[in-house]
Structure formats: C-alpha cells, structure tokens
Design a protein around this motif. Structure first.
Motif, PDB file in Angstrom:
ATOM      1  N   GLU A   8       0.849  -1.186   0.000  1.00 44.95           N
ATOM      2  CA  GLU A   8       0.000   0.000   0.000  1.00 44.95           C
ATOM      3  C   GLU A   8       0.888   1.240   0.000  1.00 44.95           C
ATOM      4  O   GLU A   8       1.844   1.337   0.763  1.00 44.95           O
ATOM      5  N   ARG A   9       0.576   2.188  -0.864  1.00 46.08           N
ATOM      6  CA  ARG A   9       1.357   3.425  -0.940  1.00 46.08           C
ATOM      7  C   ARG A   9       0.710   4.476  -0.053  1.00 46.08           C
ATOM      8  O   ARG A   9      -0.427   4.899  -0.301  1.00 46.08           O
ATOM      9  N   ILE A  10       1.412   4.895   0.976  1.00 47.82           N
ATOM     10  CA  ILE A  10       0.910   5.883   1.926  1.00 47.82           C
ATOM     11  C   ILE A  10       1.105   7.270   1.329  1.00 47.82           C
ATOM     12  O   ILE A  10       2.225   7.662   0.988  1.00 47.82           O
ATOM     13  N   THR A  11       0.011   8.005   1.194  1.00 47.00           N
ATOM     14  CA  THR A  11       0.076   9.374   0.679  1.00 47.00           C
ATOM     15  C   THR A  11      -0.483  10.378   1.686  1.00 47.00           C
ATOM     16  O   THR A  11      -0.401  11.581   1.455  1.00 47.00           O
ATOM     17  N   ASP A  12      -1.034   9.889   2.774  1.00 47.82           N
ATOM     18  CA  ASP A  12      -1.617  10.729   3.817  1.00 47.82           C
ATOM     19  C   ASP A  12      -0.596  10.892   4.945  1.00 47.82           C
ATOM     20  O   ASP A  12      -0.221   9.911   5.595  1.00 47.82           O
ATOM     21  N   LEU A  13      -0.149  12.112   5.154  1.00 49.57           N
ATOM     22  CA  LEU A  13       0.891  12.380   6.139  1.00 49.57           C
ATOM     23  C   LEU A  13       0.504  11.914   7.540  1.00 49.57           C
ATOM     24  O   LEU A  13       1.341  11.392   8.276  1.00 49.57           O
ATOM     25  N   SER A  14      -0.769  12.058   7.914  1.00 51.07           N
ATOM     26  CA  SER A  14      -1.178  11.653   9.267  1.00 51.07           C
ATOM     27  C   SER A  14      -0.994  10.148   9.467  1.00 51.07           C
ATOM     28  O   SER A  14      -0.679   9.697  10.574  1.00 51.07           O
ATOM     29  N   ARG A  15      -1.155   9.375   8.411  1.00 49.01           N
ATOM     30  CA  ARG A  15      -0.931   7.925   8.518  1.00 49.01           C
ATOM     31  C   ARG A  15       0.552   7.626   8.664  1.00 49.01           C
ATOM     32  O   ARG A  15       0.953   6.810   9.487  1.00 49.01           O
ATOM     33  N   LEU A  16       1.382   8.273   7.858  1.00 52.18           N
ATOM     34  CA  LEU A  16       2.818   8.024   7.951  1.00 52.18           C
ATOM     35  C   LEU A  16       3.350   8.410   9.324  1.00 52.18           C
ATOM     36  O   LEU A  16       4.200   7.721   9.886  1.00 52.18           O
ATOM     37  N   LYS A  17       2.835   9.508   9.880  1.00 53.82           N
ATOM     38  CA  LYS A  17       3.317   9.987  11.178  1.00 53.82           C
ATOM     39  C   LYS A  17       3.114   8.973  12.291  1.00 53.82           C
ATOM     40  O   LYS A  17       3.797   9.027  13.310  1.00 53.82           O
ATOM     41  N   ALA A  18       2.222   7.998  12.091  1.00 50.57           N
ATOM     42  CA  ALA A  18       2.042   6.948  13.098  1.00 50.57           C
ATOM     43  C   ALA A  18       3.349   6.224  13.363  1.00 50.57           C
ATOM     44  O   ALA A  18       3.617   5.775  14.482  1.00 50.57           O
ATOM     45  N   PHE A  19       4.196   6.130  12.326  1.00 54.91           N
ATOM     46  CA  PHE A  19       5.436   5.383  12.454  1.00 54.91           C
ATOM     47  C   PHE A  19       6.625   6.245  12.854  1.00 54.91           C
ATOM     48  O   PHE A  19       7.754   5.770  12.866  1.00 54.91           O
ATOM     49  N   GLU A 101       6.755  19.944   7.795  1.00 60.22           N
ATOM     50  CA  GLU A 101       6.220  18.862   8.630  1.00 60.22           C
ATOM     51  C   GLU A 101       6.328  17.521   7.903  1.00 60.22           C
ATOM     52  O   GLU A 101       6.708  16.511   8.493  1.00 60.22           O
ATOM     53  N   GLY A 102       6.010  17.508   6.620  1.00 57.10           N
ATOM     54  CA  GLY A 102       6.101  16.284   5.836  1.00 57.10           C
ATOM     55  C   GLY A 102       7.531  15.802   5.710  1.00 57.10           C
ATOM     56  O   GLY A 102       7.827  14.609   5.849  1.00 57.10           O
ATOM     57  N   ALA A 103       8.450  16.735   5.435  1.00 60.61           N
ATOM     58  CA  ALA A 103       9.864  16.363   5.314  1.00 60.61           C
ATOM     59  C   ALA A 103      10.384  15.796   6.629  1.00 60.61           C
ATOM     60  O   ALA A 103      11.143  14.816   6.638  1.00 60.61           O
ATOM     61  N   ALA A 104       9.970  16.386   7.743  1.00 60.31           N
ATOM     62  CA  ALA A 104      10.401  15.887   9.054  1.00 60.31           C
ATOM     63  C   ALA A 104       9.859  14.481   9.309  1.00 60.31           C
ATOM     64  O   ALA A 104      10.583  13.610   9.807  1.00 60.31           O
ATOM     65  N   ALA A 105       8.596  14.241   8.962  1.00 59.73           N
ATOM     66  CA  ALA A 105       8.002  12.913   9.172  1.00 59.73           C
ATOM     67  C   ALA A 105       8.667  11.869   8.284  1.00 59.73           C
ATOM     68  O   ALA A 105       8.986  10.768   8.739  1.00 59.73           O
ATOM     69  N   VAL A 106       8.886  12.206   7.021  1.00 63.47           N
ATOM     70  CA  VAL A 106       9.554  11.271   6.101  1.00 63.47           C
ATOM     71  C   VAL A 106      10.946  10.946   6.633  1.00 63.47           C
ATOM     72  O   VAL A 106      11.353   9.783   6.672  1.00 63.47           O
ATOM     73  N   GLY A 107      11.681  11.960   7.064  1.00 63.38           N
ATOM     74  CA  GLY A 107      13.018  11.732   7.614  1.00 63.38           C
ATOM     75  C   GLY A 107      12.991  10.867   8.857  1.00 63.38           C
ATOM     76  O   GLY A 107      13.809   9.950   8.998  1.00 63.38           O
ATOM     77  N   ALA A 108      12.056  11.150   9.752  1.00 59.26           N
ATOM     78  CA  ALA A 108      11.969  10.379  10.995  1.00 59.26           C
ATOM     79  C   ALA A 108      11.606   8.923  10.725  1.00 59.26           C
ATOM     80  O   ALA A 108      12.197   8.000  11.312  1.00 59.26           O
ATOM     81  N   VAL A 109      10.641   8.679   9.854  1.00 61.73           N
ATOM     82  CA  VAL A 109      10.230   7.307   9.562  1.00 61.73           C
ATOM     83  C   VAL A 109      11.340   6.561   8.835  1.00 61.73           C
ATOM     84  O   VAL A 109      11.655   5.413   9.169  1.00 61.73           O
ATOM     85  N   THR A 110      11.963   7.207   7.873  1.00 63.30           N
ATOM     86  CA  THR A 110      13.044   6.553   7.130  1.00 63.30           C
ATOM     87  C   THR A 110      14.206   6.215   8.052  1.00 63.30           C
ATOM     88  O   THR A 110      14.747   5.100   8.015  1.00 63.30           O
ATOM     89  N   ARG A 111      14.585   7.141   8.902  1.00 66.72           N
ATOM     90  CA  ARG A 111      15.670   6.861   9.857  1.00 66.72           C
ATOM     91  C   ARG A 111      15.266   5.767  10.838  1.00 66.72           C
ATOM     92  O   ARG A 111      16.078   4.923  11.213  1.00 66.72           O
ATOM     93  N   GLY A 112      14.003   5.774  11.244  1.00 65.45           N
ATOM     94  CA  GLY A 112      13.521   4.715  12.139  1.00 65.45           C
ATOM     95  C   GLY A 112      13.596   3.347  11.487  1.00 65.45           C
ATOM     96  O   GLY A 112      13.973   2.351  12.125  1.00 65.45           O
ATOM     97  N   LEU A 113      13.232   3.277  10.207  1.00 69.21           N
ATOM     98  CA  LEU A 113      13.333   2.014   9.472  1.00 69.21           C
ATOM     99  C   LEU A 113      14.784   1.542   9.396  1.00 69.21           C
ATOM    100  O   LEU A 113      15.093   0.371   9.656  1.00 69.21           O
ATOM    101  N   VAL A 114      15.675   2.451   9.045  1.00 71.85           N
ATOM    102  CA  VAL A 114      17.092   2.095   8.943  1.00 71.85           C
ATOM    103  C   VAL A 114      17.622   1.649  10.301  1.00 71.85           C
ATOM    104  O   VAL A 114      18.325   0.639  10.407  1.00 71.85           O
ATOM    105  N   ASP A 115      17.275   2.381  11.364  1.00 75.19           N
ATOM    106  CA  ASP A 115      17.738   2.019  12.705  1.00 75.19           C
ATOM    107  C   ASP A 115      17.242   0.639  13.129  1.00 75.19           C
ATOM    108  O   ASP A 115      18.000  -0.160  13.675  1.00 75.19           O
ATOM    109  N   SER A 116      15.952   0.353  12.877  1.00 75.79           N
ATOM    110  CA  SER A 116      15.415  -0.941  13.305  1.00 75.79           C
ATOM    111  C   SER A 116      16.016  -2.080  12.484  1.00 75.79           C
ATOM    112  O   SER A 116      16.289  -3.156  13.011  1.00 75.79           O
ATOM    113  N   ARG A 117      16.243  -1.840  11.192  1.00 72.50           N
ATOM    114  CA  ARG A 117      16.863  -2.876  10.369  1.00 72.50           C
ATOM    115  C   ARG A 117      18.309  -3.110  10.787  1.00 72.50           C
ATOM    116  O   ARG A 117      18.768  -4.251  10.848  1.00 72.50           O
TER     117      ARG A 117
END
Length: 197
Positions: A8-19, A101-117
């Motif tokens: 699923e492609r997330i396009t809604d920022l509020s959904r991405l921010k969950a992560f 706000e979107g750039a910050a959320a994308v950065g936070a989620v991407t870094r979180g993914l990299v950190d967990s992996r």
C-alpha cells in the motif's frame, strides 16, 4: 494476467506519522513476522505494559495498518491482531515531503526504518555462532556499485520486489504444507540510493 500485488502506498501524512513512534514500528514488524498476536504476547517481546501495547495497536488499527484477527480469538477476553495487508506499506518522499512537517516525518520514519533494520542485523551478528554454519554460510550481505538513471533504479526496485514476493509466497506455501523443519524467519535488507564518491 492478474495484477501484481504491491505494498500500500501511503500518501496521507497523518498515517505516515504513526510510524514516527519507534514502538509502533517495532510492533508492526513483530506482528508482521508473527502473523497474529495478542497485546500481551507483543508486550513480552518489547518489555512494555500490555495496556500501552493495546493503545498503540488501537492507534495502528484506526489508521488501517492492523486489524483484529477475529478467527484467532477463542473467547471474548483475548484480542488478537494481524497486519492489514501481507504486502505491507511504503511511501514516496515526493508524495509527503512538500512541507517542513512532511519532510520531518519522512526523515523520521526513514531513519527509524534504517535504525530498526540495523539493530536487527547487529543482533544476528552478535548471535551468529548460535545459528551454526548452515545458517551463517547461507546468510549474506552485498553491495553493488552501479551506474544507473532514476528510471533504471526504479526498474531494479520493481525486479527486486518481484523476487521478494516470489520467495515470500514460496515460504508461505511450504509452511502451509507443513514443511517447517529448519525454516526460520529471514530478513532481507536491500537498499538502492544515489551517491557521489
């Protein structure tokens, strides 16, 4: 020809921010690997209170990432959960990063993914001897330095996604057929990104 299943492609920022919450990312990954689990089972794995885990699972459910696994529940007291889609989810930075706000959320989620992996891979490295030579010889880490255009990188991603889906389907069919001997969860991390030396 049937359509190829895709995340699923997330396009809604509020959904991405969950992560942006690392615990939610961890719970999603654990639930994806387990197939189904209760909040209590997940709480044991992350060393948190079941009530906190239930709260985060409900938030993930409100956003459509997890659902109740009603077929698992044998009584009304136990609530079982599962991810909403076996294909998972993904996002494109260009869909979400147009605002600070979107750039910050994308950065936070991407870094979180990299950190967990990375944490998952470090755990494997720390426990390597316990897996034995059969598993350590089969495990791999690879890097290829390629000269590609953006379109070619996107095509490479599509090919790798298809390979991953094929192997996931094969493993799932084997488990369903009862072929579980020496079968473990396997995590494959591949990254493709531009760089300048």
């Amino acid at each position: 020809m049937p359509e190829t299943p895709r995340p699923e492609r997330i396009t809604d920022l509020s959904r991405l921010k969950a992560f942006t919450n690392p615990l939610r990312m961890q719970l999603y990954r654990l639930l994806y690997a387990a197939g189904t689990a209760t909040a209590s089972q997940l709480a044991e794995q992350v060393d948190q209170a079941p009530s906190l885990i239930s709260y985060h699972l409900r938030k993930l459910a409100e956003l459509g990432f997890v659902t109740e696994a009603t077929a698992q529940s044998t009584d009304g007291r136990e609530r079982w959960w599962q991810v909403s889609s076996e294909e998972g989810w993904g996002f494109r930075e260009s869909d979400l990063a147009g605002t600070p706000e979107g750039a910050a959320a994308v950065g936070a989620v991407t870094r979180g993914l990299v950190d967990s992996r990375a944490a998952q891979y470090r755990t494997y490295l720390d426990q390597g001897a316990a897996w034995g030579p059969e598993w350590t010889d089969a495990a791999f880490t690879s890097e290829w330095l390629l000269d590609l255009t953006p379109a070619e990188l996107a095509e490479l991603n599509d090919e790798l996604q298809a390979v991953g889906r094929r192997w996931r389907k094969r493993g799932k069919a084997a488990k369903t057929a009862g072929q579980t001997e020496n079968r473990e969860h396997v995590s494959v991390h591949l990254y493709g990104f531009p760089f300048r030396p």
